[in-house]
Scaffold this motif. Structure first.
Motif, short mmCIF file in Angstrom:
data_model
loop_
_atom_site.label_atom_id
_atom_site.label_comp_id
_atom_site.label_asym_id
_atom_site.label_seq_id
_atom_site.Cartn_x
_atom_site.Cartn_y
_atom_site.Cartn_z
N ALA A 142 -21.43 34.77 -14.41
CA ALA A 142 -20.98 33.43 -14.05
C ALA A 142 -20.89 33.28 -12.54
O ALA A 142 -21.24 32.24 -11.97
N LEU A 143 -20.43 34.34 -11.86
CA LEU A 143 -20.38 34.30 -10.40
C LEU A 143 -21.78 34.26 -9.81
O LEU A 143 -22.02 33.59 -8.81
N ASP A 144 -22.72 34.99 -10.45
CA ASP A 144 -24.12 34.91 -10.02
C ASP A 144 -24.63 33.48 -10.11
O ASP A 144 -25.28 32.97 -9.19
N ALA A 145 -24.33 32.83 -11.23
CA ALA A 145 -24.80 31.46 -11.46
C ALA A 145 -24.15 30.49 -10.48
O ALA A 145 -24.81 29.57 -9.97
N MET A 146 -22.88 30.69 -10.19
CA MET A 146 -22.19 29.79 -9.26
C MET A 146 -22.75 29.91 -7.85
O MET A 146 -22.93 28.91 -7.16
N TYR A 147 -23.06 31.13 -7.42
CA TYR A 147 -23.61 31.27 -6.07
C TYR A 147 -25.02 30.69 -6.00
O TYR A 147 -25.42 30.14 -4.97
N ALA A 148 -25.73 30.77 -7.10
CA ALA A 148 -27.08 30.22 -7.12
C ALA A 148 -27.07 28.71 -6.96
O ALA A 148 -27.91 28.15 -6.25
N VAL A 149 -26.11 28.04 -7.58
CA VAL A 149 -26.10 26.57 -7.51
C VAL A 149 -25.37 26.05 -6.28
O VAL A 149 -25.62 24.93 -5.84
N THR A 150 -24.46 26.83 -5.70
CA THR A 150 -23.68 26.35 -4.55
C THR A 150 -24.21 26.86 -3.21
O THR A 150 -23.91 26.27 -2.17
N ALA A 151 -25.00 27.96 -3.25
CA ALA A 151 -25.52 28.58 -2.02
C ALA A 151 -24.41 28.97 -1.05
O ALA A 151 -24.65 29.14 0.13
N GLY A 152 -23.17 29.08 -1.54
CA GLY A 152 -22.08 29.52 -0.69
C GLY A 152 -21.43 28.43 0.14
O GLY A 152 -20.55 28.72 0.96
N TYR A 153 -21.80 27.17 -0.07
CA TYR A 153 -21.16 26.09 0.69
C TYR A 153 -19.80 25.77 0.08
O TYR A 153 -19.71 25.45 -1.11
N ASP A 158 -20.24 28.56 9.04
CA ASP A 158 -21.41 28.45 8.17
C ASP A 158 -20.99 28.60 6.72
O ASP A 158 -19.80 28.76 6.40
N ARG A 159 -21.97 28.60 5.82
CA ARG A 159 -21.69 28.82 4.41
C ARG A 159 -21.14 30.23 4.22
O ARG A 159 -21.31 31.11 5.08
N LEU A 160 -20.51 30.48 3.10
CA LEU A 160 -19.85 31.74 2.86
C LEU A 160 -20.83 32.80 2.35
O LEU A 160 -21.71 32.49 1.54
N PRO A 161 -20.68 34.04 2.80
CA PRO A 161 -21.46 35.11 2.18
C PRO A 161 -20.99 35.32 0.74
O PRO A 161 -19.93 34.82 0.34
N ARG A 162 -21.78 36.07 -0.01
CA ARG A 162 -21.52 36.19 -1.44
C ARG A 162 -20.09 36.67 -1.75
O ARG A 162 -19.42 36.10 -2.61
N GLY A 181 -29.72 27.21 4.56
CA GLY A 181 -28.85 27.55 3.46
C GLY A 181 -29.46 27.22 2.12
O GLY A 181 -28.84 27.43 1.09
N ASP A 182 -30.68 26.70 2.09
CA ASP A 182 -31.32 26.39 0.83
C ASP A 182 -32.06 27.60 0.27
O ASP A 182 -32.73 27.51 -0.74
N VAL A 183 -31.98 28.73 0.95
CA VAL A 183 -32.47 29.98 0.40
C VAL A 183 -31.29 30.91 0.24
O VAL A 183 -30.51 31.11 1.16
N ALA A 184 -31.12 31.44 -0.93
CA ALA A 184 -29.94 32.26 -1.22
C ALA A 184 -29.93 33.50 -0.35
O ALA A 184 -30.95 33.97 0.13
N ALA A 185 -28.73 34.05 -0.17
CA ALA A 185 -28.56 35.19 0.72
C ALA A 185 -29.32 36.42 0.24
O ALA A 185 -29.67 37.30 1.03
N ASP A 186 -29.60 36.50 -1.04
CA ASP A 186 -30.32 37.67 -1.54
C ASP A 186 -31.83 37.52 -1.40
O ASP A 186 -32.60 38.35 -1.87
#
Length: 420
Positions: A261-272, A235-239, A348-353
């Protein structure tokens, strides 16, 4: 940053971002190799997941682990328009050569059997120029793995290769990517061969990778398939793992990411993993200095999304016919309708948080009823079966359970709505 040293560019030679967070699978595979090397029985392995989660990269990493253990390995990618015999023969040939068995009569005999298995690809009476030559420099061994029945031949092939591997205390692993694209008869034969080998205890395993419905494909072929394979959902990666996928390669080049910046990257990639690599590549080229900031992410996002729209989404959408594209767009619309009615999202279109991923404007269902797609189009579900079946065959959608359909590509619904 210097684009020449971009650690996220394809083929950059760094540790691929897609491999981050897969330590559990790597450790489990090491145990499988060790158990088989000690003569213990073990199931073959099947990796399943959406496109873009790094199945192929993980498959290659598992193969590398087998090679380091002295195993013979071969790999091929299944295609809907190709039967199993030819690519499997090439993989078996490579596996025998990698075993490190001293070249002699035993090796030549097994290579001759591989050649017989391969040559049976051509129909009887075919002209010489129409026959595929496998490039094996020993005479074919008649009467073994060449009956023309793929199930019988595959069992004999695996048995003889496994016996050769056992002689040197090693094993053989055959890696199959896009496994769901195998012909139904070939899937049945592969399951039968794995079952037979597991009964004899010979050191041969199959490691396959495919879309989420691959277990259903195997189960439809042989009812006992669930006992043959160890299924692992990728599956997609956890944070934390997604952050490592970015921070690790950057650190090797003397660069760092700011926490925002890491917050922003996880928001746009959703961990994929595929999105992490795609965004990481563009951000690296855009960012002027280290550390990389959230502003750098915002500047890079439009270019990264544009490249994904062409290379990741668009290339797949272009493969669909007009009727099939209509079905895809209706799926995207049906997903939003279902989401607005309060159905849970697991795509995966909803972020892990718990918040909505910035990459997708609104939650999107992992699967929608085929009846909902028909309702969007104002058609009867039966009339849409040809388009649905063609899209499944092309690997653009899959059916995890009866009456449900889902995209094989994360965020594909968002892309389709943007195009509309």
């Amino acid at each position: 940053m210097d684009p020449i040293t971009n650690p996220y560019a394809p083929g950059a030679g760094q540790r691929p971002p897609e491999l981050a967070g897969r330590d559990e699978q790597l450790r489990a595979f090491d145990v499988v190799l060790e158990r088989i090397a000690r003569g213990r029985s073990e199931r073959s392995i099947v990796l399943t997941g959406l496109r873009g989660v790094g199945k192929t990269v993980l498959l290659n990493a598992l193969r590398s682990a087998a090679v380091r253990g002295g195993w013979g390995t071969g790999k091929f990618e299944a295609r809907p328009d190709q039967r199993l015999r030819r690519p499997l023969a090439a993989a078996a040939h490579q596996a025998v050569r990698e075993l490190g068995h001293p070249r002699g009569e035993d090796v030549d005999h097994v290579l001759g059997i591989v050649k017989s298995f391969a040559l049976r690809e051509a129909p009887s009476g075919a002209r010489l120029r129409d026959r595929w030559q496998p490039g094996i420099d020993v005479p074919a061994v008649p009467g073994r793995a060449d009956s023309g029945d793929i199930e019988i031949d595959l069992v004999e092939l695996f048995t003889d290769i496994g016996g050769l591997a056992a002689d040197v205390g090693k094993g053989v692993a055959v890696f199959v990517d896009e496994m769901q694209d195998l012909d139904a008869d070939d899937v049945s034969a592969l399951c039968a061969a794995c079952h037979e080998i597991s009964q004899t205890g010979l050191p041969v395993i199959v490691v396959g990778a495919g879309l989420p419905h691959l277990p259903a494909v195997l189960s439809a072929s042989k009812s006992y398939s669930e006992r043959l394979f160890r299924y692992q959902r990728i599956d997609r990666l956890p944070r934390a793992a997604a952050d490592r996928a970015l921070v690790g390669p950057a650190a090797e080049e003397g660069c760092a990411f700011m926490p925002e910046a890491l917050d922003a990257m996880y928001a746009v990639t959703a961990g994929y993993p595929y999105f992490i690599q795609a965004y990481g590549k563009v951000v690296w080229d855009v960012a002027p200095v280290s550390p990389i900031t959230a502003d750098d992410i915002r500047v890079a996002a439009p270019q990264a999304e544009s490249e994904l729209a062409v290379g990741f989404f668009g290339s797949r959408f272009e493969r669909a016919t007009p009727a099939e594209r209509e079905y895809l767009r209706a799926m995207a619309d049906a997903a939003i309708v279902g989401s607005s009615e309060g159905q849970a999202d697991s795509s995966g279109d909803v972020a892990a948080d718990g918040g909505s991923a910035a990459y997708d404007n609104g939650a999107e269902l992992s699967a929608v009823p085929t009846s909902a797609v028909a309702a969007v189009l104002g058609r009867k579900p039966q009339s849409l079966s040809p388009a649905r079946d063609a899209l499944i065959k092309k690997g653009l959608i899959y059916s995890g359970e009866r009456g449900q359909i889902a995209f094989t590509v994360p965020h594909f619904g968002r892309y389709l709505r943007a195009q509309a």
